[in-house]
Every structure is written in structure tokens, then in C-alpha cells.
Design a protein around this motif. Structure first.
Motif, PDB file in Angstrom:
ATOM      1  N   VAL A  45      13.215  -6.107  19.883  1.00 24.02           N
ATOM      2  CA  VAL A  45      13.189  -4.652  20.027  1.00 24.02           C
ATOM      3  C   VAL A  45      12.075  -3.982  19.233  1.00 24.02           C
ATOM      4  O   VAL A  45      11.874  -2.769  19.362  1.00 24.02           O
ATOM      5  CB  VAL A  45      14.562  -4.023  19.676  1.00 24.02           C
ATOM      6  CG1 VAL A  45      15.635  -4.501  20.650  1.00 24.02           C
ATOM      7  CG2 VAL A  45      14.960  -4.342  18.246  1.00 24.02           C
ATOM      8  N   ALA A  46      11.343  -4.736  18.401  1.00 24.92           N
ATOM      9  CA  ALA A  46      10.242  -4.160  17.622  1.00 24.92           C
ATOM     10  C   ALA A  46       9.360  -5.269  17.071  1.00 24.92           C
ATOM     11  O   ALA A  46       9.792  -6.423  16.957  1.00 24.92           O
ATOM     12  CB  ALA A  46      10.783  -3.316  16.465  1.00 24.92           C
ATOM     13  N   ILE A  47       8.131  -4.902  16.730  1.00 21.26           N
ATOM     14  CA  ILE A  47       7.233  -5.796  16.016  1.00 21.26           C
ATOM     15  C   ILE A  47       7.221  -5.310  14.567  1.00 21.26           C
ATOM     16  O   ILE A  47       6.981  -4.145  14.289  1.00 21.26           O
ATOM     17  CB  ILE A  47       5.810  -5.772  16.603  1.00 21.26           C
ATOM     18  CG1 ILE A  47       5.806  -6.165  18.082  1.00 21.26           C
ATOM     19  CG2 ILE A  47       4.879  -6.659  15.777  1.00 21.26           C
ATOM     20  CD1 ILE A  47       6.265  -7.576  18.383  1.00 21.26           C
ATOM     21  N   GLY A  48       7.517  -6.209  13.653  1.00 22.16           N
ATOM     22  CA  GLY A  48       7.523  -5.797  12.257  1.00 22.16           C
ATOM     23  C   GLY A  48       8.398  -6.716  11.434  1.00 22.16           C
ATOM     24  O   GLY A  48       9.095  -7.564  11.958  1.00 22.16           O
ATOM     25  N   GLU A  49       8.285  -6.638  10.304  1.00 19.84           N
ATOM     26  CA  GLU A  49       7.653  -5.627   9.488  1.00 19.84           C
ATOM     27  C   GLU A  49       6.186  -6.012   9.312  1.00 19.84           C
ATOM     28  O   GLU A  49       5.887  -7.104   8.875  1.00 19.84           O
ATOM     29  CB  GLU A  49       8.390  -5.564   8.154  1.00 19.84           C
ATOM     30  CG  GLU A  49       7.830  -4.680   7.127  1.00 19.84           C
ATOM     31  CD  GLU A  49       8.663  -4.692   5.830  1.00 19.84           C
ATOM     32  OE1 GLU A  49       8.314  -3.917   4.945  1.00 19.84           O
ATOM     33  OE2 GLU A  49       9.614  -5.473   5.690  1.00 19.84           O
ATOM     34  N   ILE A  50       5.319  -5.110   9.681  1.00 17.12           N
ATOM     35  CA  ILE A  50       3.876  -5.345   9.595  1.00 17.12           C
ATOM     36  C   ILE A  50       3.236  -4.200   8.822  1.00 17.12           C
ATOM     37  O   ILE A  50       3.835  -3.137   8.680  1.00 17.12           O
ATOM     38  CB  ILE A  50       3.237  -5.484  10.991  1.00 17.12           C
ATOM     39  CG1 ILE A  50       3.355  -4.174  11.796  1.00 17.12           C
ATOM     40  CG2 ILE A  50       3.869  -6.632  11.758  1.00 17.12           C
ATOM     41  CD1 ILE A  50       2.619  -4.171  13.121  1.00 17.12           C
ATOM     42  N   GLY A  51       2.025  -4.417   8.322  1.00 18.36           N
ATOM     43  CA  GLY A  51       1.393  -3.308   7.645  1.00 18.36           C
ATOM     44  C   GLY A  51       0.281  -3.708   6.707  1.00 18.36           C
ATOM     45  O   GLY A  51      -0.340  -4.762   6.846  1.00 18.36           O
ATOM     46  N   ILE A  52       0.081  -2.825   5.715  1.00 22.97           N
ATOM     47  CA  ILE A  52      -0.976  -2.990   4.730  1.00 22.97           C
ATOM     48  C   ILE A  52      -0.392  -2.651   3.363  1.00 22.97           C
ATOM     49  O   ILE A  52       0.316  -1.652   3.222  1.00 22.97           O
ATOM     50  CB  ILE A  52      -2.174  -2.070   5.050  1.00 22.97           C
ATOM     51  CG1 ILE A  52      -2.709  -2.356   6.466  1.00 22.97           C
ATOM     52  CG2 ILE A  52      -3.275  -2.229   4.009  1.00 22.97           C
ATOM     53  CD1 ILE A  52      -3.671  -1.312   6.990  1.00 22.97           C
ATOM     54  N   ASP A  53      -0.691  -3.491   2.386  1.00 29.64           N
ATOM     55  CA  ASP A  53      -0.165  -3.306   1.035  1.00 29.64           C
ATOM     56  C   ASP A  53      -1.308  -3.505   0.043  1.00 29.64           C
ATOM     57  O   ASP A  53      -1.759  -4.624  -0.180  1.00 29.64           O
ATOM     58  CB  ASP A  53       0.949  -4.323   0.782  1.00 29.64           C
ATOM     59  CG  ASP A  53       1.679  -4.117  -0.522  1.00 29.64           C
ATOM     60  OD1 ASP A  53       1.079  -3.589  -1.480  1.00 29.64           O
ATOM     61  OD2 ASP A  53       2.868  -4.495  -0.585  1.00 29.64           O
ATOM     62  N   LYS A  54      -1.784  -2.411  -0.531  1.00 32.49           N
ATOM     63  CA  LYS A  54      -2.922  -2.501  -1.450  1.00 32.49           C
ATOM     64  C   LYS A  54      -2.563  -3.132  -2.790  1.00 32.49           C
ATOM     65  O   LYS A  54      -3.459  -3.448  -3.569  1.00 32.49           O
ATOM     66  CB  LYS A  54      -3.533  -1.116  -1.671  1.00 32.49           C
ATOM     67  CG  LYS A  54      -4.345  -0.638  -0.489  1.00 32.49           C
ATOM     68  CD  LYS A  54      -5.093   0.620  -0.845  1.00 32.49           C
ATOM     69  CE  LYS A  54      -6.021   1.040   0.257  1.00 32.49           C
ATOM     70  NZ  LYS A  54      -6.708   2.301  -0.094  1.00 32.49           N
ATOM     71  N   LEU A  55      -1.281  -3.332  -3.067  1.00 37.57           N
ATOM     72  CA  LEU A  55      -0.897  -4.016  -4.300  1.00 37.57           C
ATOM     73  C   LEU A  55      -0.805  -5.522  -4.097  1.00 37.57           C
ATOM     74  O   LEU A  55      -0.552  -6.266  -5.032  1.00 37.57           O
ATOM     75  CB  LEU A  55       0.434  -3.467  -4.822  1.00 37.57           C
ATOM     76  CG  LEU A  55       0.429  -1.983  -5.199  1.00 37.57           C
ATOM     77  CD1 LEU A  55       1.784  -1.563  -5.748  1.00 37.57           C
ATOM     78  CD2 LEU A  55      -0.681  -1.665  -6.193  1.00 37.57           C
ATOM     79  N   ASN A  56      -1.014  -5.965  -2.877  1.00 39.16           N
ATOM     80  CA  ASN A  56      -0.978  -7.374  -2.521  1.00 39.16           C
ATOM     81  C   ASN A  56      -2.360  -7.982  -2.781  1.00 39.16           C
ATOM     82  O   ASN A  56      -3.377  -7.311  -2.647  1.00 39.16           O
ATOM     83  CB  ASN A  56      -0.604  -7.490  -1.038  1.00 39.16           C
ATOM     84  CG  ASN A  56      -0.454  -8.898  -0.555  1.00 39.16           C
ATOM     85  OD1 ASN A  56      -0.555  -9.852  -1.304  1.00 39.16           O
ATOM     86  ND2 ASN A  56      -0.215  -9.040   0.728  1.00 39.16           N
ATOM     87  N   SER A  57      -2.397  -9.258  -3.110  1.00 37.07           N
ATOM     88  CA  SER A  57      -3.675  -9.916  -3.406  1.00 37.07           C
ATOM     89  C   SER A  57      -4.468 -10.314  -2.156  1.00 37.07           C
ATOM     90  O   SER A  57      -5.644 -10.658  -2.257  1.00 37.07           O
ATOM     91  CB  SER A  57      -3.441 -11.156  -4.272  1.00 37.07           C
ATOM     92  OG  SER A  57      -2.651 -12.096  -3.567  1.00 37.07           O
ATOM     93  N   THR A  58      -3.848 -10.279  -0.988  1.00 36.52           N
ATOM     94  CA  THR A  58      -4.568 -10.598   0.246  1.00 36.52           C
ATOM     95  C   THR A  58      -5.680  -9.571   0.454  1.00 36.52           C
ATOM     96  O   THR A  58      -5.430  -8.369   0.345  1.00 36.52           O
ATOM     97  CB  THR A  58      -3.611 -10.567   1.455  1.00 36.52           C
ATOM     98  OG1 THR A  58      -2.558 -11.507   1.227  1.00 36.52           O
ATOM     99  CG2 THR A  58      -4.332 -10.931   2.738  1.00 36.52           C
TER     100      THR A  58
END
Length: 120
Positions: free
Chosen positions: A67-80
Motif C-alpha cells: 500500500v506504500a513505498i517507505g520508509e524512504i527519505g534523506i537523513d543528514k545525521l546519517n553517515s551515508t
């Protein structure tokens, strides 16, 4: 009726709400034939754990209970690295758009980047 749009563990009987189980795409315990409503995606915290190719989502797209795609996103505290996170987020958002599915967004200090992807 309440809807829990993001849970990692289904609540027991007596919990009166629709529940959407969130799977991490790299989770090998995903049962693509399961009956519960679910979402799936590559979380930005895990973006460096697997080699991302958009086709990884394809095995789930035909499932009627997706029913959805996720959890997806951007996290500036992440080292990636940020460009890597943005590219993966963009790929998954485009897939969701093509399939007519909503997305569940994880956003930490990256509102402008998320909005930039939306505008494109």
C-alpha cells in the motif's frame, strides 16, 4: 477507525486499527506472499548496507497488499553521503509515482532536499 501507517511489528488481537507493516527492503524475512498490508523501501540509514538497484522493489509491486513505498527519505545525521541518499530516495519516489502509491518519508534536517526531489 484508526490507521497505523508505520509499524515494524503488528499489534496483538484487540488492537482496533488498520496496521501497515513496514519492511526494510534488505530484510530477508520478508514474506512476499504475506496477507497483511505492508510498505517496503530502502531506509536512508541502510543505504550503504546493500547495493541499490531500483529493480529490488519490483518483486513487491504486484502484491495487492503493498500500500506504500517507505520508509524512504534523506537523513543528514546519517553517515551515508547525501548525494547517494538523494539518488536512492529519488528512484524510490519515482517508482511509487509510477505505481500510484504513496510514500512514507523519513526526513531529518533535509526538508529542502526532499522538496527539491518533489519539484523535479
Amino acid at each position: 477507525m484508526l490507521v497505523d501507517i508505520h509499524t515494524h511489528q503488528l499489534k496483538s488481537e484487540g488492537f482496533e486499527a488498520i496496521q501497515i507493516l513496514n519492511y526494510f527492503i534488505q530484510d530477508e524475512s520478508i514474506d512476499p506472499n504475506a496477507k497483511e498490508l505492508f510498505s517496503v523501501g530502502l531506509h536512508p540509514w541502510h543505504a550503504d548496507l546493500i547495493d541499490w538497484i531500483p529493480e529490488k522493489l519490483s518483486i513487491f509491486l504486484t502484491k495487492p497488499n503493498l500500500v506504500a513505498i517507505g520508509e524512504i527519505g534523506i537523513d543528514k545525521l546519517n553517515s551515508t553521503p547525501l548525494p547517494h541518499q538523494i539518488a536512492i530516495f529519488k528512484d524510490q519516489a519515482q517508482i511509487a509515482h509510477k505505481q500510484g502509491l504513496p510514500i512514507i518519508i523519513h526526513c531529518v534536517k533535509a526538508y529542502s532536499e526532499i522538496l527539491a526531489v518533489k519539484k523535479k
